[in-house]
Design a protein around this motif. Structure first.
Motif, short mmCIF file in Angstrom:
data_model
loop_
_atom_site.label_atom_id
_atom_site.label_comp_id
_atom_site.label_asym_id
_atom_site.label_seq_id
_atom_site.Cartn_x
_atom_site.Cartn_y
_atom_site.Cartn_z
N ALA B 59 0.71 -1.20 0.06
CA ALA B 59 -0.02 -0.09 0.04
C ALA B 59 0.66 1.41 0.21
O ALA B 59 0.57 2.22 -0.68
CB ALA B 59 -0.65 -0.06 0.97
N ALA B 60 1.79 1.48 0.76
CA ALA B 60 2.83 2.38 0.81
C ALA B 60 3.46 2.77 -0.30
O ALA B 60 3.47 3.95 -0.82
CB ALA B 60 3.66 2.21 2.24
N ASN B 61 3.87 1.79 -0.86
CA ASN B 61 4.59 1.78 -2.14
C ASN B 61 3.93 2.28 -3.43
O ASN B 61 4.24 3.10 -4.16
CB ASN B 61 5.24 0.45 -2.66
N LEU B 62 2.61 1.85 -3.43
CA LEU B 62 1.74 2.15 -4.45
C LEU B 62 1.09 3.61 -4.00
O LEU B 62 0.44 4.08 -4.98
CB LEU B 62 0.78 1.28 -4.59
N GLY B 63 1.27 4.12 -2.89
CA GLY B 63 0.52 5.35 -2.54
C GLY B 63 -0.94 5.37 -2.40
O GLY B 63 -1.62 6.22 -2.59
#
Lengths: 146, 146
Positions: B59-63
């Motif tokens: 989630a964090a990496n994909l924003g």
DNA sequence: CGGTCATAGTTAGGTAGCCTAACATTCAGG
DNA sequence: CCTGAATGTTAGGCTACCTAACTATGACCG
């Protein structure tokens, strides 16, 4: 040059470009916050800023279908930012025109966005900024090729 | 340098950059066609390619938010491209891992995309490609700043 | 003219991807 | 233990896009 060293280089550049492109989408989305105009809305307004234009032109410029453009334009109309009037020279067509309120909203939103982006660019040194500036028209050129 | 000429230059660059950014989003979307993996799906797979990782990291990496990531990951799982298993060291967490099928699909899709982008890049001359290559890391740098 | 076909938009209905809020489960610290 | 934090999932909703079907106008041609 026996086989295609250029081909391999191209693929490598394509790989990097693809990654950056994805991050650019991310960056772009991160700018969209708040209750502001969306990027697409601002693009629509900026197109109409020069002269009234047809719904189909808006769709083409945004890269979406006509019904989707209609939808967005109706929202902008309800917000009082654009007006829709039949084209006097062809009553099938509808001309989308910026209202005064629309122009003001667009200019202000545009300014605020630019400031936000400028704040990011401040973290670059002069050389980096020059490189970036030089690269922008090249990326634009790629788009036309599509 | 009396007032802030640099400021004005920054704003001008910001303006151009913003426009190009929008076109980049457009370009990126135009690559997504067919029944292929989407850009986001490919990113997810590429993250998992190195080592299993948590949903929250995806989630964090994909924003995006965790529930949205869960949704996407479940789709990938249903397609047989990733597996989900509880983290042995923390049974709250879920590890997303590439299956063999997932790895194959990712590699093939990646190759095909690179070829498509490379075809675009062929329209540039060597100087332009060099400039583009130099600009990519700079754009990445902007992202980190965010 | 009058008929037919193309063009411009709108309406209707559906899908995908994102969100927040509410919920289970597990871990960690006093 | 027990309370609070962390990790995911479920439920429900919104927005932006799509295709298909429709209306209305223009344009061509016999």
């Amino acid at each position: 040059m026996t086989d295609s060293p250029t081909g391999r280089q191209l693929l490598a550049l394509a790989q990097s470009f693809r990654t950056t492109l994805r991050h650019a989408v991310y960056l772009s989305r991160s700018m969209d916050g708040d209750g502001e105009l969306t990027t697409m809305q601002m693009s629509t307004l900026s197109m109409a800023a020069d002269e009234p234009l047809r719904v189909s032109r808006v769709a083409a410029n945004l890269g979406i279908r006509v019904p989707s453009a209609t939808e967005q334009i109706i929202k902008l109309e309800q917000a009082g930012l654009v007006s829709r009037q039949p084209d006097p020279t062809d009553s099938r067509a509808v001309l989308v025109q910026l209202t005064d309120k629309g122009r003001a909203a667009w200019e202000e939103a545009s300014l605020r966005r630019n400031e936000r982006v400028a704040a990011l660019l401040e973290h670059l040194d002069d050389d980096e900024r020059a490189t970036l500036a030089a690269a922008l028209p090249i990326i634009e050129k790629l788009n036309l090729t599509t």
